[in-house]
Enzyme design. Structure first.
Site, PDB file in Angstrom:
ATOM      1  CG  LEU A  62     -16.472  -2.363   3.625  1.00 34.07           C
ATOM      2  CD1 LEU A  62     -16.325  -1.956   5.235  1.00 34.07           C
ATOM      3  CD2 LEU A  62     -15.555  -3.555   3.727  1.00 34.07           C
ATOM      4  CG  ASP A 151     -16.696   5.111  -5.992  1.00 33.33           C
ATOM      5  OD1 ASP A 151     -16.299   5.520  -7.081  1.00 33.33           O
ATOM      6  OD2 ASP A 151     -16.426   4.106  -5.438  1.00 33.33           O
ATOM      7  CG  ASP A 304     -13.356   0.355  -7.587  1.00 32.92           C
ATOM      8  OD1 ASP A 304     -14.185   0.366  -6.750  1.00 32.92           O
ATOM      9  OD2 ASP A 304     -13.860   0.676  -8.750  1.00 32.92           O
TER      10      ASP A 304
HETATM   11  O1  DOR Z   1     -16.308  -0.726 -11.119  1.00 30.65           O
HETATM   12  C1  DOR Z   1     -17.068  -0.236 -10.255  1.00 30.65           C
HETATM   13  N1  DOR Z   1     -17.778  -0.703  -9.124  1.00 30.65           N
HETATM   14  N2  DOR Z   1     -16.792   1.314 -10.227  1.00 30.65           N
HETATM   15  C2  DOR Z   1     -17.327   1.869  -9.365  1.00 30.65           C
HETATM   16  O2  DOR Z   1     -17.165   3.156  -9.440  1.00 30.65           O
HETATM   17  C3  DOR Z   1     -18.475   1.425  -8.444  1.00 30.65           C
HETATM   18  C4  DOR Z   1     -18.086  -0.053  -8.198  1.00 30.65           C
HETATM   19  C5  DOR Z   1     -19.281  -0.756  -7.404  1.00 30.65           C
HETATM   20  O3  DOR Z   1     -19.730   0.036  -6.399  1.00 30.65           O
HETATM   21  O4  DOR Z   1     -19.575  -1.776  -7.636  1.00 30.65           O
HETATM   22 ZN    ZN Z   2     -15.559   4.600  -8.596  1.00 33.70          ZN
END
Ligand code: DOR
Ligand code: ZN
Length: 421
Positions: A62, A151, A304
């Site tokens: 977000l 993450d 994601d």
């Molecule tokens: O592609 C991604 N973008 N993988 C991730 O683990 C983080 C995410 C991001 O926060 O932009």
């Molecule tokens: Zn990720």
């Protein structure tokens, strides 16, 4: 004022109760109730539509606080609602990171003011997501985090990860992991294969993901911690998880729409709108992920949803950030390429957005005493309405999200989200 609605004449598909039949659904102030208890309700004709439990996306960025030029709580949850989701789990890689109870409480105050769907906050597992010092697991759980994760990255120190998993097991909360060994992935920007060679760019081998998947499964077995593995990309990862499930390891796993529907060939066509972590891999990996959806090795689809601006994505392969948006396109893509393509039946597809993600949130649901991803009486997880037959074209200009970093613009789909309740 009570808000009462009865959805009439729709086909109700609820994998949590093994239901697939035409029936009416009553909703009173966001709670599922018997329709006959709502004599004064507004009736909405749902003939020809499919009514399913409110969809859950366990992997959403977000960007608030700190990166609201990309997305914020209001726009990200508006995008979730448009995409058919009533519940999202927000990732902790905000600025600053969600690494203390105080920050989580502040974030949830903003959520209470601005969010259009239910937001559940993932707390960070290390301070600043730096991978050096563990956060206070107990405090984060008390502040309302149903899951914990770094993450965007994962602690590279195995001993630290082990102690975090021990603390999480004791607190009864899952650890959600982004599987990437940076000593193997850096400085790669896409999958280490023939496309990387063709483009003359540094690649990330499958092993960058697989060694962390192996580590996590070994540690989960030893600690008893529920480990949830995010956005899997490689056939080797899938096979290890399949075996671990046979061995009784407490593991759940997710796949994203981009890893299910695209390969590294997309990097040529879509440029940095096909750059993400982990990277798109090859056709045999993609097939392994689809197979894993059908046999239950993968429990849920998660997007994601990773908004970045056009300017950020225009910096070229080496500099552009990893990630693409996905929450407004995942349901039409899955209806088109999994359901209408004859790969998954409707019940299994709906399960991947309801009972599947609910497994990750099981201890949270037990705590609040209510199911999510179910139309059972008393549930407050909401309702999603689908039109399986509507044909349409994805148009990124119509997104509620602030960002448009999406490779599917102009793609034809069959099946769409009508709305949520
Ligand atoms: O592609 C991604 N973008 N993988 C991730 O683990 C983080 C995410 C991001 O926060 O932009
Ligand atoms: Zn990720």
């Amino acid at each position: 004022m009570e808000e009462q609605v009865v959805l009439t004449g729709g086909r109700v598909v609820d994998p949590s109760e093994g239901v697939d039949e035409i029936r009416d659904i009553g909703i009173c102030n966001g709670q599922i109730v018997p329709p006959e208890t709502l004599p004064n309700a507004k009736h909405v004709n749902m003939a020809g539509k499919v009514i399913v439990p409110g969809f859950i996306d366990v992997h959403v960025h977000l960007r608030e606080p700190g990166q609201t030029h990309k997305e914020d709580i209001a726009t990200g949850t508006a995008a979730a609602a448009a995409g058919g989701f009533t519940t999202v789990v927000s990732m902790p890689n905000t600025v600053p990171a969600m690494d203390t109870a105080e920050r989580v409480v502040e974030f949830m105050e903003l959520v209470a003011q601005k969010a259009k769907v239910r937001v559940l906050p993932a707390g960070a597992i290390t301070i600043g997501r730096q991978g050096d010092v563990a956060t206070n697991v107990k405090e984060l759980v008390q502040a309302g985090c149903p899951v914990l994760s770094d993450d965007g990255s994962t602690p590279q120190k195995n001993g630290l990860m082990r102690s975090i998993m021990l603390a999480a097991a004791e607190a009864g909360v899952p650890v959600v992991d982004h599987c990437e060994d940076v000593s193997l992935s850096k400085p790669g920007v896409l999958h280490d294969g023939k496309i990387a060679k063709q483009l003359g760019l540094p690649g990330q081998p499958r092993s960058a993901e697989e060694v962390i998947v192996a580590r996590d499964l070994i540690l989960a077995k030893e600690t008893g911690c529920h480990i949830h593995l995010q956005h899997l990309s490689s056939a080797g990862s899938v096979e290890m998880i399949r075996q671990a499930k046979r061995d009784g390891v407490n593991v759940t796993a997710e796949a994203t729409p981009h890893h299910l529907f695209l390969t590294d060939e997309a990097c040529v066509k879509f440029g940095t709108n096909a750059k993400m972590a982990p990277p798109l891999r090859e056709e045999n990996d993609r097939q392994a992920l689809i197979e894993a959806l059908t046999d239950g090795t993968i429990d849920m689809i998660a997007t994601d949803h990773a908004p970045h601006t056009a300017e950020e994505k225009a910096q070229g392969w080496l500099k552009a950030p990893f990630g693409i948006v996905g929450i407004e396109t995942v349901v039409p893509l899955c209806l088109t390429h999994l359901y209408h393509a004859g790969i998954l039946d409707l019940n299994r597809l709906i399960a991947l957005f309801t009972t599947g993600p609910a497994k990750l949130l099981a201890s949270f649901c037990a705590k609040i005493g209510q199911p999510l991803g179910s139309l059972a009486m008393g549930s407050t997880g909401g309702v999603t309405v689908l039109d399986l037959e509507a044909e349409h074209t994805i148009d990124v200009r119509l997104f509620k999200s602030k960002s448009r970093n999406c490779p599917y613009d102009g793609m034809m789909c069959k099946g769409k989200v009508v709305g949520i309740y």
